[in-house]
Design a protein around this motif. Structure first.
Motif: not given
Lengths: 240, 456
Positions: A52-57, A89-94, A106-112
């Protein structure tokens, strides 16, 4: 002699370089990408609580489904809250601007995340949230002090209070209001989530070891052949 | 088939080239372990070029999307992860192989007359390779890429008067930015590989003109049979082609084991901070270059005010050595003049500038090796304790400098000294290996060289 020098150097260096990281010790975590069920449970936690907050873009929904054996129907129904195309891609809408207003960062992207920090760090971080009346949002984390993120999983873990640290530096907590999970269940869930984040960091890891093993076996065979080829050719070279 | 070959040979020296460089190129028959790394360096060059070509098909040299395009390669491009790992780890493999290849030269005197040009061309290849890898390291546009480039390019700023302008010119901007990324991409994939390929060609042509050295450091061409073939020589093909094949397979086993099982190699080959996208507002806790640059980085950081008196001492020592070893008045005059210039410069310019100078000299010194080394023998097998000790001290210094360069200067201490003190000691010993070489290589008690090559 060379070995002795090496041992001396290593012995002299290791304690002082460890002392440099004066943070809490990490909890060991067992991750196993072969455990599909664990990865699926981790994925479920991830899309329900983190995404909901973190992407895995850098990750696509359908790739995750394929790799983890989750059907596209299940993904459409239970996982794709913020996207409509299977290959999205697993992005967020926030929006990032709003996120900065709400959390200060901003909550960091969690992919890595497990490649930037160790899996052990992620696992420990997820276990060490505690209630802190002085923090703006009421939560703090003993591993990452004054973190901007509130404890999203408190329903599961419950509300705990920090009572101090033991002699090894591990934090000690006291449960104030239990969550829907027992501490054992929560630890297991976090292990699943960490396992999923390891997968998320490098989906190729699923096949990397398998292919690597085949390549090593092939090269071992080639080594034997090339060695005897060389020996055969060099038969007529005389060493004198 | 032979008719076709004749047809070609009348128009192109195919058979002649094949014979000259392979089938009738006579190499000493006593090559040992250290002689695998030349052909392995060629192999790695080919691997880098081929994997690099495939990476450019999917990579975006654009500050907005570069990082994401690397992850796209890692996740969405079929076999992209393998190509990317082969290339990223190939960079480190290149330096492993090249360092061992160069060390072989120091062991057996491969830089000595008549192979000076082979050595010089090799040194140029080494410098160009450093430029190539430095620019390539920016391309993933991770946070360490960004800050590493930022730190290294800002070194130009230490040059008096023109420095700041020069740094800006290199970056194409006031900070590392999209302009920097795009030009580094152009150099990394087009300009530098072309130069590199040309230099490698010249390196081999020069080598085949004079012939290979060997672990005994003696000339095999002095002992020829009736046909004019060196008695201790064997045709490169098939003997060394099949022998090198074994080396290639062993190399591939190690290289691919790392690619498949340990691609990050404990953070040495792929750094943790490079899994974060470049962020000009967030400096990594420790900015460290990749492992193969850390010895020079250490020298840079070791040059502080407290080292400057030693630097002045080293300058005086260099002049003294030049005076002892030359009798020509003009040479003495030049040495005194240049020395005086440097000595005065050591009072005028800042330690930061001298750090850059010393870092440069640590590589320039390699170029001078054929003339600094005055020993009557080439190979370490027939040298005395002095050269052996000096080489051991040099290797020790290089390793310690490299180790210290990987860590924050304030954090690591070894035995009694702090990181920076170790780096300073090793900077001095590194310099002494070269400065004193004209003396100890002559004073050393050497053993007589054999007539024919040995197998040990």
């Amino acid at each position: 002699m060379k070995k002795l020098i090496l041992i001396l150097i290593l012995a002299a260096v290791s304690p002082s370089s460890l002392a440099a990281e004066a943070t809490e010790p990490l909890d060991p975590v067992y991750t196993n990408l072969g455990n599909k069920a664990s990865l699926q449970r981790g994925a479920k936690l991830f899309v329900n609580y983190c995404l909901s907050c973190h992407s895995a873009a850098y990750m696509r929904y359908n790739r995750m489904g394929r790799d983890l054996g989750i059907s596209q129907g299940n993904i459409d129904e239970h996982m794709m809250f913020a996207a409509d195309k299977p290959g999205a891609l697993m992005t967020v809408s926030m929006p990032e601007v709003k996120a900065k207003q709400w959390f200060g960062t901003a909550p960091p992207d969690l992919s890595l995340i497990t490649r930037v920090r160790k899996p052990e760090w992620v696992y420990s971080y997820l276990r060490r949230f505690y209630f802190d009346a002085e923090s703006p949002h009421g939560w703090n984390n003993s591993l990452f002090e004054n973190v901007a993120m509130p404890h999203v999983l408190y329903e599961l873990q419950g509300v705990q209070r920090l009572t101090g640290h033991d002699e090894h530096g591990y934090p000690r907590f006291e449960m104030q209001a239990p969550g829907t999970m027992t501490p054992e269940e929560y630890d297991e869930a976090m292990q699943d989530l960490t396992n999923f984040l390891v997968y998320l960091g490098e989906p190729a890891k699923l096949e990397r070891y398998k292919i690597g093993t085949i390549v090593m076996l092939f090269l071992a065979g080639l080594l034997v052949l090339s060695y005897f080829l060389k020996k055969e050719y060099w038969r007529d070279i005389h060493y004198s | 088939m032979s008719k076709f070959l004749e047809w070609v040979d009348r128009r192109f020296p195919l058979t002649k080239t094949w014979n000259e460089h392979l089938a009738e190129y006579y190499a000493p028959k006593n090559f040992n372990f250290w002689y695998y790394f030349g052909s392995l360096a060629m192999l790695v060059l080919v691997i880098q070029i081929v994997t690099g070509i495939f990476l450019t098909m999917h990579y975006n040299p654009d500050a907005e999307t570069a990082f994401a395009s690397v992850e796209y390669i890692m996740r969405d491009v079929p076999w992209g992860w393998l190509i990317r790992y082969l290339h990223a780890i190939g960079g480190s493999a290149f330096f492993v192989v090249v360092y061992l290849h160069m060390f072989r030269g120091l062991l057996y005197g491969s830089h000595r007359e008549p192979r000076e040009l082979v050595w010089l061309l090799g040194c140029v290849i080494f410098v160009v390779l450093m430029a190539e890898s430095f620019m390539g390291y920016l391309l993933p546009w991770g946070n360490m890429s960004f800050w590493g480039a930022q730190v290294i390019i800002s070194l130009f700023g230490a040059i008096p008067f023109v420095g700041e302008g020069l740094a800006e010119w290199v970056r194409g901007d006031f900070v590392v930015s999209d302009a920097t990324l795009k030009r580094f991409f152009a150099f990394h994939v087009a300009a530098v590989p072309l130069i590199l390929a040309g230099l490698v060609y010249l390196h081999i042509v020069a080598l085949h003109r004079v012939g290979s050295n060997n672990p005994d450091g003696i000339e095999i061409k002095k002992n020829k049979d009736a046909d004019g073939v060196p008695k201790d020589g064997i045709p490169f093909h098939p003997y060394y082609s099949v022998k090198d094949l074994v080396g290639v397979v062993v190399f591939l086993i190690i290289y691919l084991a790392i690619v498949f099982f340990l691609p990050e190699f404990f953070g040495l080959f792929l750094e943790k901070d490079n899994f974060l996208p470049a962020d000009p507002l967030q400096t990594p806790a420790d900015i460290v270059p990749l492992w193969y640059f850390t010895p020079y980085y250490s020298i840079l950081r070791a040059t502080t005010e407290s080292l400057m008196w030693f630097v002045r001492g080293l300058i005086v020592l260099s002049v003294v050595v030049a005076f002892v070893r030359t009798s020509k008045p003009t040479a003495k005059g030049i040495a005194a003049l240049v020395g005086a210039g440097f000595f005065i410069g050591a009072f005028i310019f800042t330690p930061k500038f001298w750090g850059v100078v010393l870092m440069g000299f640590s590589i320039v010194a390699l170029f001078l090796l054929p003339w600094l080394d005055q020993s009557p023998v080439r190979s370490i097998r027939y040298r005395g304790w002095m050269y052996k000790t000096a080489l051991a001290v040099f290797v020790f210094s290089f390793v310690i400098l490299g180790y210290m360069g990987m860590h924050n200067p304030d954090h690591v201490s070894l035995f009694i000294f702090k990181n920076v003190v170790w780096a300073q000691i090793c900077t001095i010993t590194y310099a002494l290996f070269f400065i004193l070489m004209p003396l100890y290589s002559v004073w050393d008690r050497t053993k007589p060289e054999p007539e024919r090559v040995n197998f040990k």
